[in-house]
Design a protein around this motif. Structure first.
Motif, PDB file in Angstrom:
ATOM      1  N   ALA A  48      17.482  44.656  26.944  1.00 45.68           N
ATOM      2  CA  ALA A  48      18.493  43.842  26.279  1.00 45.68           C
ATOM      3  C   ALA A  48      19.891  44.112  26.835  1.00 45.68           C
ATOM      4  O   ALA A  48      20.193  45.207  27.316  1.00 45.68           O
ATOM      5  CB  ALA A  48      18.480  44.112  24.772  1.00 45.68           C
ATOM      6  N   ASP A  49      20.745  43.098  26.751  1.00 40.76           N
ATOM      7  CA  ASP A  49      22.130  43.222  27.178  1.00 40.76           C
ATOM      8  C   ASP A  49      22.831  44.322  26.388  1.00 40.76           C
ATOM      9  O   ASP A  49      22.472  44.613  25.235  1.00 40.76           O
ATOM     10  CB  ASP A  49      22.848  41.877  26.964  1.00 40.76           C
ATOM     11  CG  ASP A  49      24.270  41.885  27.488  1.00 40.76           C
ATOM     12  OD1 ASP A  49      24.467  41.589  28.673  1.00 40.76           O
ATOM     13  OD2 ASP A  49      25.197  42.201  26.699  1.00 40.76           O
ATOM     14  N   VAL A  50      23.839  44.913  26.989  1.00 37.17           N
ATOM     15  CA  VAL A  50      24.553  46.021  26.347  1.00 37.17           C
ATOM     16  C   VAL A  50      25.175  45.576  25.028  1.00 37.17           C
ATOM     17  O   VAL A  50      25.276  46.378  24.085  1.00 37.17           O
ATOM     18  CB  VAL A  50      25.631  46.580  27.305  1.00 37.17           C
ATOM     19  CG1 VAL A  50      26.691  45.537  27.634  1.00 37.17           C
ATOM     20  CG2 VAL A  50      26.268  47.832  26.735  1.00 37.17           C
ATOM     21  N   MET A  51      25.580  44.319  24.906  1.00 41.43           N
ATOM     22  CA  MET A  51      26.165  43.835  23.661  1.00 41.43           C
ATOM     23  C   MET A  51      25.113  43.703  22.565  1.00 41.43           C
ATOM     24  O   MET A  51      25.406  43.868  21.382  1.00 41.43           O
ATOM     25  CB  MET A  51      26.880  42.513  23.890  1.00 41.43           C
ATOM     26  CG  MET A  51      28.202  42.622  24.630  1.00 41.43           C
ATOM     27  SD  MET A  51      29.476  43.504  23.645  1.00 41.43           S
ATOM     28  CE  MET A  51      29.404  45.154  24.331  1.00 41.43           C
ATOM     29  N   VAL A  52      23.882  43.387  22.938  1.00 40.00           N
ATOM     30  CA  VAL A  52      22.784  43.344  21.970  1.00 40.00           C
ATOM     31  C   VAL A  52      22.566  44.743  21.405  1.00 40.00           C
ATOM     32  O   VAL A  52      22.421  44.932  20.189  1.00 40.00           O
ATOM     33  CB  VAL A  52      21.493  42.811  22.614  1.00 40.00           C
ATOM     34  CG1 VAL A  52      20.317  42.930  21.655  1.00 40.00           C
ATOM     35  CG2 VAL A  52      21.671  41.362  23.047  1.00 40.00           C
ATOM     36  N   LYS A  53      22.553  45.731  22.286  1.00 35.16           N
ATOM     37  CA  LYS A  53      22.351  47.108  21.852  1.00 35.16           C
ATOM     38  C   LYS A  53      23.528  47.606  21.010  1.00 35.16           C
ATOM     39  O   LYS A  53      23.350  48.374  20.058  1.00 35.16           O
ATOM     40  CB  LYS A  53      22.126  48.004  23.062  1.00 35.16           C
ATOM     41  CG  LYS A  53      20.833  47.671  23.825  1.00 35.16           C
ATOM     42  CD  LYS A  53      20.647  48.563  25.035  1.00 35.16           C
ATOM     43  CE  LYS A  53      19.340  48.227  25.756  1.00 35.16           C
ATOM     44  NZ  LYS A  53      19.117  49.058  26.960  1.00 35.16           N
ATOM     45  N   ALA A  54      24.737  47.155  21.358  1.00 36.92           N
ATOM     46  CA  ALA A  54      25.909  47.552  20.579  1.00 36.92           C
ATOM     47  C   ALA A  54      25.837  46.989  19.164  1.00 36.92           C
ATOM     48  O   ALA A  54      26.152  47.680  18.189  1.00 36.92           O
ATOM     49  CB  ALA A  54      27.183  47.070  21.274  1.00 36.92           C
ATOM     50  N   LEU A  55      25.412  45.731  19.041  1.00 41.53           N
ATOM     51  CA  LEU A  55      25.271  45.131  17.711  1.00 41.53           C
ATOM     52  C   LEU A  55      24.152  45.811  16.923  1.00 41.53           C
ATOM     53  O   LEU A  55      24.262  46.003  15.706  1.00 41.53           O
ATOM     54  CB  LEU A  55      24.995  43.636  17.834  1.00 41.53           C
ATOM     55  CG  LEU A  55      24.833  42.871  16.518  1.00 41.53           C
ATOM     56  CD1 LEU A  55      26.063  43.051  15.632  1.00 41.53           C
ATOM     57  CD2 LEU A  55      24.568  41.398  16.778  1.00 41.53           C
ATOM     58  N   ALA A  56      23.084  46.199  17.607  1.00 38.51           N
ATOM     59  CA  ALA A  56      21.985  46.911  16.944  1.00 38.51           C
ATOM     60  C   ALA A  56      22.493  48.228  16.358  1.00 38.51           C
ATOM     61  O   ALA A  56      22.084  48.629  15.261  1.00 38.51           O
ATOM     62  CB  ALA A  56      20.850  47.159  17.930  1.00 38.51           C
TER      63      ALA A  56
END
Length: 293
Positions: A273-281
């Motif tokens: 997943a994109d780094v922003m997806v992981k940040a939101l997670a």
């Protein structure tokens, strides 16, 4: 000493890199083709061309989806960076900001309140990110994720039903109407999600174990519909505490009803997943961790 020429070094085609990244994100050639407005055979050819260029197998088919090899994982990191630089260059030349879209799926009872507050704060902190939030039944969200339509999902499920990046126990409680109780009726009227919906079988099994007759009095795919039906005396239901209102009365051991603790809340996203997806997670994970404690 001879000088090594850099002129003839391989130049990677961003179109090929994008094809591999999207297939890895979707876990499917078919879904990736739809997202890229192409055909499955074309996407497969692009992946093979890139594999021929690097001399390594990049993607393999797993039991349920397409997964990157070790070489594929290495390439994906660089590919994402190169694609991001390409977007940044376009942004600089066009004078416009090119954003990242994160598609999030959440159950209806998580819409609003602290969840929305956390999402709004994330959006302000990451102005380049476009959030697309979908709410609905967990079975529909899970299917949409498997089809590559969502990047990150918050799901309620039976314990260990599927792998996740984080998980927390899901508390449940029996609720009845505060002004028109239905638990004393025979048979006991039940307010539930549709067949195969969460908690339905648990409610039926619990009442049968008590020797109580039951009937389905109200069915809805909408949480707000279930809340209103219980409040108005249509029947009892099994819901998380955050879904109970002042119009409800909590039932439990005093009425002989068992505790139901076989569910959990999970966060799911792909390893690539994109780094922003992981940040939101991480943001949602912190929120759920605080709520659980």
């Amino acid at each position: 000493m001879p000088v090594i020429s850099k002129v003839n070094r391989t130049l990677f085609d961003l179109d090929l890199l994008r094809a591999v990244v999207v297939v890895a994100d979707c876990g499917s050639f078919t879904t990736a083709a739809a997202r890229l407005h192409s055909t499955q055979s074309t996407i497969s050819q692009k992946v093979r061309r890139l594999e021929d260029m690097v001399g390594h197998r990049l993607l393999v088919r797993g039991n349920r989806d397409v997964l990157p090899t070790d070489a594929g994982q290495t390439l994906l990191g660089y590919a994402r960076h190169m694609l991001a630089l390409n977007d940044q260059m376009l942004e600089a030349l066009a004078g416009a900001r090119v954003g990242v879209t994160v598609r999030l799926g959440v159950p209806e009872d998580f819409v609003g309140g602290s969840t929305t507050t956390a999402l709004a704060a994330f959006a302000r902190q990451h102005a380049q990110v476009k959030l697309e939030v979908t709410s609905g039944l967990c079975r529909d969200l899970s299917q949409a994720y498997d089809n590559g339509e969502l990047d990150l999902v918050l799901l309620k499920q039976r314990r260990n039903a599927r792998d996740s990046v984080a998980r927390w126990p899901e508390r449940l409680q029996w609720v009845d109407s505060a002004h028109a109780p239905a638990f004393g009726l025979e048979p006991v009227p039940l307010v539930t999600f549709p067949p195969r919906g969460l908690y339905r079988d648990d409610m039926i099994n619990a009442l049968e174990a008590m020797g109580r007759a039951w009937r389905i009095s109200f069915t809805s795919s909408s949480l707000s519909g279930l809340q209103a039906a219980v409040a108005d005396g249509m029947g009892i239901s099994l819901l998380p505490p955050r879904a109970a209102t002042a119009m409800h009365r909590v039932l439990g051991a005093r009425e002989g009803l068992p505790e139901v603790d076989s569910y959990e809340i999970v966060l799911v996203h792909r390893p690539t997943a994109d780094v922003m997806v992981k940040a939101l997670a991480e943001v949602l994970g912190d929120l759920l961790h605080s709520a659980a404690h």
